[in-house]
Design a protein around this motif. Sequence first.
Motif, PDB file in Angstrom:
ATOM      1  N   LEU A   1     -70.679 116.438  42.485  1.00  0.00           N
ATOM      2  CA  LEU A   1     -69.690 115.926  43.286  1.00  0.00           C
ATOM      3  C   LEU A   1     -68.378 116.581  42.777  1.00  0.00           C
ATOM      4  N   LEU A   2     -68.217 116.985  41.380  1.00  0.00           N
ATOM      5  CA  LEU A   2     -67.105 117.427  40.995  1.00  0.00           C
ATOM      6  C   LEU A   2     -66.856 118.801  41.322  1.00  0.00           C
ATOM      7  N   PRO A   3     -67.596 119.810  41.385  1.00  0.00           N
ATOM      8  CA  PRO A   3     -67.357 121.359  42.122  1.00  0.00           C
ATOM      9  C   PRO A   3     -67.118 121.057  43.572  1.00  0.00           C
ATOM     10  N   THR A   4     -67.845 120.219  44.125  1.00  0.00           N
ATOM     11  CA  THR A   4     -67.359 119.832  45.669  1.00  0.00           C
ATOM     12  C   THR A   4     -66.010 119.470  45.829  1.00  0.00           C
ATOM     13  N   LEU A   5     -65.413 118.529  45.159  1.00  0.00           N
ATOM     14  CA  LEU A   5     -64.077 118.152  45.159  1.00  0.00           C
ATOM     15  C   LEU A   5     -63.141 119.242  44.871  1.00  0.00           C
ATOM     16  N   PHE A   6     -63.548 119.961  43.558  1.00  0.00           N
ATOM     17  CA  PHE A   6     -62.758 120.968  43.302  1.00  0.00           C
ATOM     18  C   PHE A   6     -62.525 122.136  44.229  1.00  0.00           C
ATOM     19  N   THR A   7     -63.708 122.507  44.963  1.00  0.00           N
ATOM     20  CA  THR A   7     -63.535 123.589  46.032  1.00  0.00           C
ATOM     21  C   THR A   7     -62.688 123.157  47.253  1.00  0.00           C
ATOM     22  N   GLY A   8     -62.944 121.771  47.567  1.00  0.00           N
ATOM     23  CA  GLY A   8     -62.206 121.224  48.400  1.00  0.00           C
ATOM     24  C   GLY A   8     -60.445 121.134  48.125  1.00  0.00           C
ATOM     25  N   VAL A   9     -60.242 121.037  46.970  1.00  0.00           N
ATOM     26  CA  VAL A   9     -58.647 121.016  46.726  1.00  0.00           C
ATOM     27  C   VAL A   9     -58.114 122.371  46.814  1.00  0.00           C
ATOM     28  N   ARG A  10     -59.238 123.162  46.225  1.00  0.00           N
ATOM     29  CA  ARG A  10     -58.607 124.648  46.179  1.00  0.00           C
ATOM     30  C   ARG A  10     -58.503 125.083  47.595  1.00  0.00           C
ATOM     31  N   ASN A  11     -59.265 124.920  48.438  1.00  0.00           N
ATOM     32  CA  ASN A  11     -59.401 125.456  49.765  1.00  0.00           C
ATOM     33  C   ASN A  11     -58.004 124.714  50.468  1.00  0.00           C
ATOM     34  N   PHE A  12     -57.859 123.603  50.135  1.00  0.00           N
ATOM     35  CA  PHE A  12     -56.790 123.098  50.826  1.00  0.00           C
ATOM     36  C   PHE A  12     -55.288 123.719  50.277  1.00  0.00           C
ATOM     37  N   ALA A  13     -55.073 123.771  48.916  1.00  0.00           N
ATOM     38  CA  ALA A  13     -54.147 124.321  48.263  1.00  0.00           C
ATOM     39  C   ALA A  13     -54.050 126.045  48.913  1.00  0.00           C
ATOM     40  N   ASP A  14     -55.069 126.504  48.979  1.00  0.00           N
ATOM     41  CA  ASP A  14     -54.978 127.952  49.605  1.00  0.00           C
ATOM     42  C   ASP A  14     -54.347 127.861  50.958  1.00  0.00           C
ATOM     43  N   GLY A  15     -54.736 127.133  51.812  1.00  0.00           N
ATOM     44  CA  GLY A  15     -54.579 127.127  53.219  1.00  0.00           C
ATOM     45  C   GLY A  15     -53.162 126.531  53.228  1.00  0.00           C
ATOM     46  N   LEU A  16     -52.576 125.749  52.625  1.00  0.00           N
ATOM     47  CA  LEU A  16     -51.254 125.152  52.786  1.00  0.00           C
ATOM     48  C   LEU A  16     -50.159 126.201  51.996  1.00  0.00           C
ATOM     49  N   PHE A  17     -50.481 126.956  51.114  1.00  0.00           N
ATOM     50  CA  PHE A  17     -49.790 128.075  50.731  1.00  0.00           C
ATOM     51  C   PHE A  17     -49.735 129.233  51.772  1.00  0.00           C
ATOM     52  N   THR A  18     -50.859 129.750  52.350  1.00  0.00           N
ATOM     53  CA  THR A  18     -50.971 130.820  53.418  1.00  0.00           C
ATOM     54  C   THR A  18     -49.954 130.041  54.529  1.00  0.00           C
ATOM     55  N   THR A  19     -50.220 128.972  54.871  1.00  0.00           N
ATOM     56  CA  THR A  19     -49.346 128.421  56.068  1.00  0.00           C
ATOM     57  C   THR A  19     -47.868 128.560  55.915  1.00  0.00           C
ATOM     58  N   VAL A  20     -47.584 128.092  54.618  1.00  0.00           N
ATOM     59  CA  VAL A  20     -45.951 128.096  54.261  1.00  0.00           C
ATOM     60  C   VAL A  20     -45.467 129.349  54.315  1.00  0.00           C
ATOM     61  N   LEU A  21     -46.255 130.137  53.774  1.00  0.00           N
ATOM     62  CA  LEU A  21     -45.900 131.626  53.788  1.00  0.00           C
ATOM     63  C   LEU A  21     -45.608 132.278  55.096  1.00  0.00           C
ATOM     64  N   PHE A  22     -46.536 132.178  56.033  1.00  0.00           N
ATOM     65  CA  PHE A  22     -46.387 132.573  57.523  1.00  0.00           C
ATOM     66  C   PHE A  22     -45.264 131.794  57.988  1.00  0.00           C
ATOM     67  N   LEU A  23     -45.172 130.430  57.694  1.00  0.00           N
ATOM     68  CA  LEU A  23     -44.090 129.751  58.418  1.00  0.00           C
ATOM     69  C   LEU A  23     -42.677 130.503  58.051  1.00  0.00           C
ATOM     70  N   TYR A  24     -42.505 130.824  56.828  1.00  0.00           N
ATOM     71  CA  TYR A  24     -41.307 131.312  56.296  1.00  0.00           C
ATOM     72  C   TYR A  24     -40.789 132.479  57.070  1.00  0.00           C
ATOM     73  N   PHE A  25     -41.669 133.458  57.119  1.00  0.00           N
ATOM     74  CA  PHE A  25     -41.408 134.792  57.762  1.00  0.00           C
ATOM     75  C   PHE A  25     -41.503 134.509  59.278  1.00  0.00           C
ATOM     76  N   LEU A  26     -41.923 133.558  59.986  1.00  0.00           N
ATOM     77  CA  LEU A  26     -41.870 133.475  61.312  1.00  0.00           C
ATOM     78  C   LEU A  26     -40.491 132.799  61.677  1.00  0.00           C
ATOM     79  N   LEU A  27     -40.155 131.903  60.842  1.00  0.00           N
ATOM     80  CA  LEU A  27     -38.744 131.333  60.845  1.00  0.00           C
ATOM     81  C   LEU A  27     -37.651 132.307  60.508  1.00  0.00           C
ATOM     82  N   LEU A  28     -37.883 133.330  59.667  1.00  0.00           N
ATOM     83  CA  LEU A  28     -36.921 134.099  59.379  1.00  0.00           C
ATOM     84  C   LEU A  28     -36.838 135.397  60.411  1.00  0.00           C
ATOM     85  N   SER A  29     -37.999 135.836  60.971  1.00  0.00           N
ATOM     86  CA  SER A  29     -38.001 137.072  61.838  1.00  0.00           C
ATOM     87  C   SER A  29     -38.847 136.980  62.996  1.00  0.00           C
TER      88      SER A  29
END
Length: 348
Positions: free
Chosen positions: A140-168
């Motif tokens: 249970l604990l490793p599964t939850l940790f993996t899910g939280v990590r994947n969500f954080a990675d996806g959120l960071f990647t989305t925000v990074l792409f979004l910033y540069f799309l808005l910028l240029s």
Amino acid sequence: MPLPDKPEVIFLGGLFALAVLTAAYVARDIVLPMALAITLKLLLQPGMAMMERAKVPAPLAALLIIFTLLGAIIGLGAAISGPAGAWAAKLPEGIPRLQERLSFLRGPIDTLLRFFQQVENIGSAGPPRDEGGPLAGSALLPTLFTGVRNFADGLFTTVLFLYFLLLSGDSFLRRLVEILPRFGAKRQAIDISQQIENDISAYLVTITIMNLSVGLATALVMQLTGVGDPILWGTVAFLLNYAPIIGPALGVFVFLLAGFLTIDGNWSALAPAGLYLAIHVIEGETLTPMLLARRFTLNPVLVIVSFVFWFWMWGVPGAILSIPMLAIMKIVCDRVRPFAALGHFLAG
């Protein structure tokens, strides 16, 4: 309408589409955040244009928009965390009451479960296995940790792409116009880009406003019927309405359970779910189609097929992106002559 008269053209086009979809599935950790960032860019483009007219520098405007979006998400999460925790705490105590009030469904549910178990065991060798599943015991604990990590990675990647799309983000269109050889092709590229930006942006803004209206109406209904916590249930209705079909269906089930847990009397307990369903029918079958009829006339069967397919490909984010991607495909096909027949096929 022009149709390809060579079979190899059709076969090569099918193979190319299959290769693109395979790459989108295999590289979904990168492609999905990019698709979400492009969709958010189209949604936030009116705000970016407003800041540009106010002479705000583009880097600062992009940061302000992203921080405002993240702040709204964090603030909303903080507002609903308390009521959500309270409901989670009292849910174990309410399960016996829920089982008692839904006892009339126990027979049909048990029959259905036995049928599914028999279907699952067809062709299997030996007795059914009792497996703990991926969430059993220490997993249970490793599964939850993996899910939280994947969500954080996806959120960071989305925000990074979004910033540069808005910028240029417009720089890609400028480079494409520069390399196209003919003036007609340059004008066509600009027309397609502007149509996609205007129509998809209008669609996303309209859907967001309508979902906000559904959330406010649901919050009022939950307060009037005695369920309580209107901010929590309004937020749930607002978010679920972004996912066509599956979101409202899940919402009816959630509000049905909430009604049986908090309201005495079976008929009175059905009121929250019934009123939510009525709100969704009014919004989804009347108001939203009327507002979007001039911009979108998509084939309803293909809308369902697109929804199911992208839900299988990317899960809930794919279901949310299915209609914008189908609309973008129709806009491109309508304005590129070799694909005009496909655009006509996609029309409602």
